[in-house]
Design a protein around this motif. Structure first.
Motif, PDB file in Angstrom:
ATOM      1  N   HIS A   1      14.370 -32.464  12.081  1.00  0.00           N
ATOM      2  CA  HIS A   1      15.580 -31.703  12.383  1.00  0.00           C
ATOM      3  C   HIS A   1      15.475 -31.020  13.746  1.00  0.00           C
ATOM      4  CE1 HIS A   1      17.847 -32.336   8.762  1.00  0.00           C
ATOM      5  NE2 HIS A   1      16.854 -31.958   7.993  1.00  0.00           N
TER       6      HIS A   1
ATOM      7  N   ARG B   1      19.628 -30.359  -0.688  1.00  0.00           N
ATOM      8  CA  ARG B   1      20.601 -31.406  -0.389  1.00  0.00           C
ATOM      9  C   ARG B   1      19.904 -32.555   0.311  1.00  0.00           C
ATOM     10  NH1 ARG B   1      25.807 -28.031   2.013  1.00  0.00           N
ATOM     11  NH2 ARG B   1      26.206 -26.756   0.133  1.00  0.00           N
ATOM     12  N   PRO B   2      20.418 -33.778   0.143  1.00  0.00           N
ATOM     13  CA  PRO B   2      19.803 -34.917   0.848  1.00  0.00           C
ATOM     14  C   PRO B   2      19.845 -34.704   2.364  1.00  0.00           C
ATOM     15  CG  PRO B   2      21.326 -35.672  -0.846  1.00  0.00           C
ATOM     16  CD  PRO B   2      21.514 -34.190  -0.732  1.00  0.00           C
ATOM     17  N   PRO B   3      18.743 -34.987   3.050  1.00  0.00           N
ATOM     18  CA  PRO B   3      18.729 -34.786   4.505  1.00  0.00           C
ATOM     19  C   PRO B   3      19.743 -35.689   5.206  1.00  0.00           C
ATOM     20  CG  PRO B   3      16.516 -35.122   3.634  1.00  0.00           C
ATOM     21  CD  PRO B   3      17.462 -35.475   2.542  1.00  0.00           C
ATOM     22  N   ARG B   4      20.429 -35.159   6.195  1.00  0.00           N
ATOM     23  CA  ARG B   4      21.361 -35.917   7.017  1.00  0.00           C
ATOM     24  C   ARG B   4      20.697 -36.138   8.383  1.00  0.00           C
ATOM     25  NH1 ARG B   4      26.419 -36.667   5.476  1.00  0.00           N
ATOM     26  NH2 ARG B   4      27.099 -36.839   7.646  1.00  0.00           N
ATOM     27  N   LEU B   5      20.245 -37.356   8.595  1.00  0.00           N
ATOM     28  CA  LEU B   5      19.523 -37.703   9.812  1.00  0.00           C
ATOM     29  C   LEU B   5      20.258 -38.831  10.523  1.00  0.00           C
ATOM     30  CD1 LEU B   5      15.923 -37.689   8.314  1.00  0.00           C
ATOM     31  CD2 LEU B   5      16.996 -35.876   9.660  1.00  0.00           C
ATOM     32  N   ALA B   6      20.134 -38.848  11.831  1.00  0.00           N
ATOM     33  CA  ALA B   6      20.813 -39.857  12.644  1.00  0.00           C
ATOM     34  C   ALA B   6      20.005 -41.132  12.788  1.00  0.00           C
ATOM     35  CB  ALA B   6      21.130 -39.281  14.028  1.00  0.00           C
TER      36      ALA B   6
ATOM     37  N   LEU C   1      15.434 -43.358   3.947  1.00  0.00           N
ATOM     38  CA  LEU C   1      16.711 -42.732   4.243  1.00  0.00           C
ATOM     39  C   LEU C   1      17.423 -43.536   5.322  1.00  0.00           C
ATOM     40  CD1 LEU C   1      15.661 -38.958   4.337  1.00  0.00           C
ATOM     41  CD2 LEU C   1      16.745 -40.186   2.460  1.00  0.00           C
TER      42      LEU C   1
ATOM     43  N   PRO D   1      20.471 -44.046   8.124  1.00  0.00           N
ATOM     44  CA  PRO D   1      21.191 -43.119   9.015  1.00  0.00           C
ATOM     45  C   PRO D   1      22.491 -42.663   8.365  1.00  0.00           C
ATOM     46  CG  PRO D   1      20.422 -45.035  10.228  1.00  0.00           C
ATOM     47  CD  PRO D   1      20.206 -45.339   8.780  1.00  0.00           C
ATOM     48  N   THR D   2      22.712 -41.358   8.351  1.00  0.00           N
ATOM     49  CA  THR D   2      23.915 -40.795   7.722  1.00  0.00           C
ATOM     50  C   THR D   2      24.807 -40.100   8.723  1.00  0.00           C
ATOM     51  OG1 THR D   2      22.659 -38.794   7.194  1.00  0.00           O
ATOM     52  CG2 THR D   2      22.803 -40.494   5.491  1.00  0.00           C
ATOM     53  N   GLY D   3      24.606 -40.359   9.993  1.00  0.00           N
ATOM     54  CA  GLY D   3      25.483 -39.742  10.992  1.00  0.00           C
ATOM     55  C   GLY D   3      25.212 -38.279  11.203  1.00  0.00           C
ATOM     56  N   GLY D   4      23.963 -37.888  10.995  1.00  0.00           N
ATOM     57  CA  GLY D   4      23.633 -36.497  11.255  1.00  0.00           C
ATOM     58  C   GLY D   4      23.877 -36.144  12.710  1.00  0.00           C
TER      59      GLY D   4
END
Length: 332
Positions: free
Chosen positions: A122, A148-153, A295, A297-300
């Motif tokens: 992060h 919460r699930p981590p939001r990473l790019a 994980l 990529p979730t658009g963090g």
């Protein structure tokens, strides 16, 4: 202020100013007409600019100084890292090599991080390029599961090595009791130690003291502090029935005082009940560990700015000194 810092890159066209400045003739020669000049045809004077080596170096120094100043104000870190293996310290070397080879990242950069992996990602995720893969290798049970699930790019894969049994914890305990009952307290904590933990009996509390057993009629010294106290008798407080014991506690400036227990336990049944109550109420619950997972990529949101390097002010000072030195050499 951080959200506006990248807009400083819009000032890059200011680099044209030194170029324009150097194209102008900074020193104009005073011209006086001769008396016979009126008989000659008039023509516009033509001047030719001859660049010296100091002019070129001075121009480069000014361009670098201005670019460094804009970059320092923008505080933008361009992503430069590719595929990376993020390692926790103390992992078995053979297990690391097997996991890296299985992930196909033998040529990836390896970073050993003392920070928890999620905290490091992060904080520094802006360092990785968009197509970079990140493999995180850590011990089982050392990475806590977030709420919460981590939001990473980036695509991040967690692989966990087998856990290592930690050494038994050591609890420092102060027992203040008369000589005729001190042996019973010592035997009690020795029996507690058979459960795996170690109890070290000391004479006075310090910063590592976990418990003070006060088995005296006089009050304890006001300067003594500990997270937990055991006292004889009963006192007003929160009732907590546990393991068949009518325990009660009250928070005081010296710590949490527990009462209602056998004083001291008369047999092994009371000792076991007291130990179970102590472990259930005085020991903080452990957090849930993160399992091995991948994980996507979730658009963090990738941070727009990084931290200024410690050497950046020295770079600006050196460029400014060089520019002034070349400007003086040009005038001489």
């Amino acid at each position: 202020m951080t959200s506006l810092q990248p807009w400083w890159w819009a000032a890059l066209p200011a680099l044209l100013l030194p170029l324009w400045w150097h194209r102008q003739k900074r020193q104009r020669t005073a011209a006086e007409l001769l008396a016979t000049a009126r008989f000659l045809p008039s023509s516009a004077p033509q001047q030719r600019r001859i660049w010296r080596w100091t002019d070129v170096l001075l121009l480069l120094a000014r361009l670098l100084l201005l670019a460094a100043l804009i970059a320092w104000l923008a505080v933008t870190v361009f992503p430069w890292r590719g595929d990376t293996v993020l390692l926790a310290p103390g992992l078995p070397a053979d297990w690391v090599e097997r996991e890296v080879a299985a992930a196909g990242m033998a040529h990836a950069e390896r970073l050993v991080s003392e920070l928890p992996p999620l905290d490091r990602l992060h904080r520094d995720e802006h360092e990785w390029r968009k197509d970079a893969r990140i493999l995180v290798l850590a011990r089982t049970g050392t990475v806590p599961m977030p709420a919460r699930p981590p939001r990473l790019a980036h695509a991040v894969t967690f692989r966990l090595a087998p856990a290592v049994s930690p050494p038994p914890p050591v609890h420092r305990v102060v027992v203040a009791a008369p000589a005729e009952r001190l042996a019973r307290w010592q035997a009690l904590f020795k029996a507690f130690g058979s459960g795996g933990a170690r109890y070290e009996l000391v004479a006075a509390p310090d910063a590592r003291t976990a418990l003070i057993v006060w088995d005296r009629a006089d009050p304890p010294p006001p300067a003594w502090r500990a997270p937990h106290w055991w006292r004889a008798g009963a006192m007003a407080g929160q009732r907590v029935p546990a393991a068949g014991l009518p325990l009660a506690y009250a928070d005081t400036p010296q710590g949490r005082v527990w009462t209602g227990m056998p004083w001291p336990p008369r047999d092994e049944t009371q000792a076991l009940a007291l130990y179970d109550a102590w472990q259930a109420l005085a020991v903080a619950p452990a957090s849930y560990p993160l399992p091995a997972l991948a994980l996507a990529p979730t658009g963090g949101v990738t941070p727009a700015g990084g931290s200024r390097a410690a050497w950046w002010p020295w770079l600006l000072a050196g460029l400014l000194f060089t520019e002034r030195l070349l400007a003086h050499a040009r005038r001489s």
